[in-house]
Design a protein around this motif. Structure first.
Motif, PDB file in Angstrom:
ATOM      1  N   UNK A 135      -2.894  -2.883  -6.645  1.00 55.76           N
ATOM      2  CA  UNK A 135      -3.106  -3.042  -5.187  1.00 55.76           C
ATOM      3  C   UNK A 135      -3.540  -4.352  -4.835  1.00 55.76           C
ATOM      4  N   UNK A 136      -2.150  -4.642  -3.330  1.00 56.95           N
ATOM      5  CA  UNK A 136      -2.806  -5.619  -3.028  1.00 56.95           C
ATOM      6  C   UNK A 136      -3.076  -6.035  -1.631  1.00 56.95           C
ATOM      7  N   UNK A 137      -4.305  -6.092  -2.102  1.00 58.72           N
ATOM      8  CA  UNK A 137      -5.311  -6.589  -0.959  1.00 58.72           C
ATOM      9  C   UNK A 137      -5.007  -7.504   0.733  1.00 58.72           C
ATOM     10  N   UNK A 138      -5.182  -7.147   1.668  1.00 56.56           N
ATOM     11  CA  UNK A 138      -4.520  -7.787   2.795  1.00 56.56           C
ATOM     12  C   UNK A 138      -5.512  -9.548   2.558  1.00 56.56           C
ATOM     13  N   UNK A 139      -5.830  -9.648   1.834  1.00 60.10           N
ATOM     14  CA  UNK A 139      -6.328 -11.200   1.252  1.00 60.10           C
ATOM     15  C   UNK A 139      -5.519 -12.039   0.282  1.00 60.10           C
ATOM     16  N   UNK A 140      -5.084 -11.243  -0.120  1.00 63.97           N
ATOM     17  CA  UNK A 140      -4.226 -11.729  -1.000  1.00 63.97           C
ATOM     18  C   UNK A 140      -4.356 -11.104  -2.460  1.00 63.97           C
ATOM     19  N   UNK A 141      -4.745 -10.594  -3.037  1.00 64.99           N
ATOM     20  CA  UNK A 141      -5.432 -11.043  -4.036  1.00 64.99           C
ATOM     21  C   UNK A 141      -5.389  -9.599  -3.669  1.00 64.99           C
TER      22      UNK A 141
END
Length: 64
Positions: free
Chosen positions: A38-44
């Motif tokens: 999963x790529x989170x909205x914070x880029x992590x």
């Protein structure tokens, strides 16, 4: 929420568990040979524990 957080692994945790270099793991992700992530909205990027276990099970060698 704490249970959900424990089911999500960081890339560092995954790398520690499978003992491969970061560059190799990201190459696997980008070529579709790594586990679902999963790529989170914070880029992590995070990996679900179940997705890692499923991916690892594809490499199990069963004796014939």
């Amino acid at each position: 929420m704490a249970t959900r957080a424990k089911n999500m692994l960081t890339i560092a945790e995954v790398l520690d568990e499978i003992d491969v270099p970061k560059s190799t793991f990201y190459r696997w992700l980008h070529t579709g040979r790594g586990p679902k992530s999963l790529k989170l909205p914070n880029g992590k990027r995070k990996i679900r524990r179940t997705d890692l276990d499923t991916w690892l099970s594809t490499f199990e060698n069963t004796a014939a």
